[in-house]
Design a protein around this motif. Structure first.
Motif, PDB file in Angstrom:
ATOM      1  N   LEU A 209       0.829  -1.208   0.000  1.00 22.15           N
ATOM      2  CA  LEU A 209       0.000   0.000   0.000  1.00 22.15           C
ATOM      3  C   LEU A 209       0.866   1.262   0.000  1.00 22.15           C
ATOM      4  O   LEU A 209       0.475   2.293  -0.537  1.00 22.15           O
TER       5      LEU A 209
ATOM      6  N   LEU B  23       2.323   1.467  -4.110  1.00 21.05           N
ATOM      7  CA  LEU B  23       1.329   0.799  -4.953  1.00 21.05           C
ATOM      8  C   LEU B  23       1.777   0.580  -6.402  1.00 21.05           C
ATOM      9  O   LEU B  23       1.437  -0.420  -7.018  1.00 21.05           O
ATOM     10  N   ARG B  24       2.592   1.518  -6.936  1.00 23.63           N
ATOM     11  CA  ARG B  24       2.974   1.360  -8.350  1.00 23.63           C
ATOM     12  C   ARG B  24       3.801   0.089  -8.553  1.00 23.63           C
ATOM     13  O   ARG B  24       3.846  -0.459  -9.646  1.00 23.63           O
TER      14      ARG B  24
ATOM     15  N   ALA C  23       3.133  -2.739  -7.493  1.00 21.96           N
ATOM     16  CA  ALA C  23       2.237  -3.900  -7.601  1.00 21.96           C
ATOM     17  C   ALA C  23       2.191  -4.439  -9.031  1.00 21.96           C
ATOM     18  O   ALA C  23       1.970  -5.630  -9.247  1.00 21.96           O
TER      19      ALA C  23
ATOM     20  N   HIS D 290       0.853  11.031  -2.125  1.00 19.25           N
ATOM     21  CA  HIS D 290      -0.057  10.926  -0.967  1.00 19.25           C
ATOM     22  C   HIS D 290       0.585  10.145   0.163  1.00 19.25           C
ATOM     23  O   HIS D 290       1.059   9.040  -0.034  1.00 19.25           O
ATOM     24  N   GLN D 291       0.580  10.749   1.339  1.00 20.93           N
ATOM     25  CA  GLN D 291       0.991  10.016   2.536  1.00 20.93           C
ATOM     26  C   GLN D 291      -0.247   9.324   3.094  1.00 20.93           C
ATOM     27  O   GLN D 291      -1.353   9.863   2.975  1.00 20.93           O
ATOM     28  N   ILE D 292      -0.065   8.129   3.678  1.00 25.90           N
ATOM     29  CA  ILE D 292      -1.227   7.439   4.246  1.00 25.90           C
ATOM     30  C   ILE D 292      -1.415   7.949   5.676  1.00 25.90           C
ATOM     31  O   ILE D 292      -0.524   7.794   6.508  1.00 25.90           O
ATOM     32  N   LYS D 293      -2.587   8.565   5.921  1.00 26.72           N
ATOM     33  CA  LYS D 293      -2.797   9.184   7.234  1.00 26.72           C
ATOM     34  C   LYS D 293      -3.495   8.259   8.232  1.00 26.72           C
ATOM     35  O   LYS D 293      -3.597   8.579   9.406  1.00 26.72           O
ATOM     36  N   ASN D 294      -4.056   7.152   7.731  1.00 27.86           N
ATOM     37  CA  ASN D 294      -4.690   6.198   8.652  1.00 27.86           C
ATOM     38  C   ASN D 294      -4.489   4.781   8.081  1.00 27.86           C
ATOM     39  O   ASN D 294      -5.396   4.216   7.475  1.00 27.86           O
TER      40      ASN D 294
ATOM     41  N   ALA E  34      -7.010   1.895   9.082  1.00 24.99           N
ATOM     42  CA  ALA E  34      -8.303   1.887   8.389  1.00 24.99           C
ATOM     43  C   ALA E  34      -8.142   1.363   6.958  1.00 24.99           C
ATOM     44  O   ALA E  34      -8.958   0.559   6.486  1.00 24.99           O
ATOM     45  N   VAL E  35      -7.078   1.795   6.272  1.00 27.15           N
ATOM     46  CA  VAL E  35      -6.853   1.342   4.890  1.00 27.15           C
ATOM     47  C   VAL E  35      -6.664  -0.171   4.863  1.00 27.15           C
ATOM     48  O   VAL E  35      -7.251  -0.869   4.025  1.00 27.15           O
TER      49      VAL E  35
ATOM     50  N   ILE F 126     -10.079  -1.959   5.344  1.00 26.99           N
ATOM     51  CA  ILE F 126     -11.033  -1.862   4.221  1.00 26.99           C
ATOM     52  C   ILE F 126     -10.469  -2.551   2.967  1.00 26.99           C
ATOM     53  O   ILE F 126     -11.221  -3.114   2.171  1.00 26.99           O
ATOM     54  N   PHE F 127      -9.141  -2.528   2.811  1.00 27.84           N
ATOM     55  CA  PHE F 127      -8.515  -3.040   1.581  1.00 27.84           C
ATOM     56  C   PHE F 127      -8.922  -4.478   1.228  1.00 27.84           C
ATOM     57  O   PHE F 127      -9.360  -4.723   0.087  1.00 27.84           O
TER      58      PHE F 127
END
Lengths: 401, 85
Positions: free
Chosen positions: A121, A124-125, A127, A226-230, A233-234, A237-238
């Motif tokens: 996550l 992601l690129r 992947a 983008h920095q992941i701020k939570n 939660a990601v 949900i992922f």
């Protein structure tokens, strides 16, 4: 007196030992040696090796019989009690747990509960390189057909290139169950040989300059948008979101991927489902591994294993594996031609499954060329996406072949 | 034989396109989730600002204490006060 000795002799297995039996014992001893002494995938090779031994004790009734023997016509089969009574307990295990396709998804659930999607996550690129590394699967499918395998057998052989044991077993059960033993052995052996195969291919195709591409420096130079701020939660949900999307596109990959994502979900939720995650990674996965290993080993009776096809599977499996690693490397090289934020091609080499060994091996190689170049988390990103990629590839093969 | 080979070739093409598409979806789903959670459920980033009290606990230490209590009590325990001595 002679009659007594004759009865005694007939009671033993001496009269039934043939040279094929001895060859199979030798193969079992080699597998046990590799598992115990060399520690190559011991959790699988030890049960498989012992399963081979059990199956090839003459008169022990432990070898897996051909599926045609349990058919009673009209697409119906003998019940499990009859199978256990007539063919022994390993056939009971095989036809109830393996032939039904039950155990590989159960093991995938445990793998999911041990997997952390965090590195993927965050990058992601990367992947995409898990997709490129599936090329070996489909290329060897064609090569195997040219060698005389039928379509189902060729697909089962190709899936070895995904470097994922449960996926290879699941696909083979569905497409060519008579090849289950050699394919499982080849898949797990090559996974154990990742520390040899990846450096071999990487040294052939990666230049010294490319080995030294420092991913952290690249991240500092060109920080992600983008920095992941939570993250928690990601991560929760992922698996739900991804499972839903993939199920719509490739439903046949759901038994494997769905269980992988379920296992991951119960791990990521945290303390409220930690007991489920512990069960999935502990007792359930361990029990499944024992039964899977023993039953797969028991499919390797002399008459099934000692054929020309086994050699084809061993050679073809290696080619599939090597092509997958090469495919990942060249995908990164091609990508690097068009971008300023370069990627170390070792990240592409880890696009097959074999988590986390492939990533560890690639990281060690990068550190050899530059002791400050830690690429483990980047390799894990493509490595984890490789698990998803090979499960999807298996689903495609099962649907299309 | 030719039929089988052309069938295998089409599986190669369809298979690789599908795998790339699915992993593309992984990227899309991941990015969408990151943006949504950043927008609707962001966690305060960086260390917690120190209050007036000189005995404030650093955020990292606090997170470790919370995680430890969570694990030991199976999620039932709550920290009401942490004091430095």
């Amino acid at each position: 007196m002679q009659e007594i000795f004759s009865k005694l002799f007939n009671m033993t297995a001496f009269g039934a030992i043939t040279y094929q039996t001895v060859i199979m014992w030798a193969i079992a001893f080699v597998l046990l040696y590799l598992g115990i002494k060399k520690k190559y995938e011991p959790l699988l090779l030890v049960p498989i090796g012992f399963g081979v031994l059990l199956a090839n004790f003459p008169g022990a009734q432990m070898g897996i019989v051909d599926a045609s023997l349990i058919e009673v016509g009209d697409g119906r089969y003998k019940n499990l009690f009859e199978i256990a009574h007539e063919y022994g307990i390993l056939n009971f295990l095989y036809f109830s747990l393996i032939k039904t396709g039950f155990l590989p998804p159960i093991i995938f659930m445990g793998v999911g509960a041990l997997t952390d999607f965090g590195p993927m996550l965050r990058n992601l690129r990367l992947a995409f390189f898990g997709a490129a590394a599936q090329i070996g699967i489909f290329t060897v499918l064609i090569g195997a057909i040219l060698l005389g395998f039928n379509m189902n057998e060729a697909a089962s052989l190709g899936i070895i290139g995904g470097a994922d044991g449960p996926t290879a077993i699941y696909t083979t059960i569905k497409l060519a169950p008579h090849l289950l033993g050699p394919i499982a052995i080849a898949a797990y052996s090559y996974m154990a040989l990742v520390p040899v195969i990846i450096p071999l291919i990487a040294n052939m195709f990666i230049s010294k300059k490319e080995f030294q591409i420092n991913m952290r420096e690249m991240d500092k130079k060109y920080p992600p948008k983008h920095q992941i701020k939570n993250m928690k939660a990601v991560k929760i949900i992922f698996p739900i979101a991804l499972g839903t999307v993939v199920a719509i596109f490739v439903p046949s990959s759901v038994p494997l991927l769905g269980m992988l994502l379920f296992g991951n979900l119960v791990k990521e939720i945290g303390t409220s489902t930690s007991r489920l995650a512990e069960a999935a990674t502990g007792p359930i996965m361990n029990t499944a591994t024992i039964f899977l290993g023993l039953a797969v080993g028991a499919t390797m009776t002399a008459e099934v294993f000692l054929t020309g096809k086994t050699i084809g599977i061993i050679v073809g499996g290696f080619i599939a594996f090597a092509l997958s690693v090469t495919g990942g490397i060249f995908a990164v090289k091609t990508y690097n031609l068009f971008v300023t934020k370069k990627i170390n091609p070792l990240v592409g080499a880890t696009g097959l499954s074999a988590v986390p060994m492939a990533s560890r091996v690639a990281n060690e190689m990068a550190l050899k060329h530059n002791p400050a170049n830690h690429i483990l988390q980047y390799c894990m990103a493509s490595n984890i996406s490789g698990v998803i990629g090979s499960a999807v590839a298996a689903g495609i093969l099962i649907s299309l072949v | 034989m030719e039929d089988i080979l052309s069938n295998a070739l089409s599986i190669l093409v369809i298979g690789m396109i599908t795998v790339i598409l699915i992993l593309g979806l992984v990227v899309v789903v991941g990015n969408v989730l990151i943006r949504l959670t950043n927008k609707f459920w962001p966690l305060p980033d960086g260390p917690v600002k120190k209050g007036n009290s000189s005995g404030a606990i650093p955020a990292g230490t606090m997170a470790a204490i919370v995680a430890a209590v969570d694990t030991v009590t199976g999620g039932r325990g709550k920290i009401t006060k942490v004091e430095k001595k």
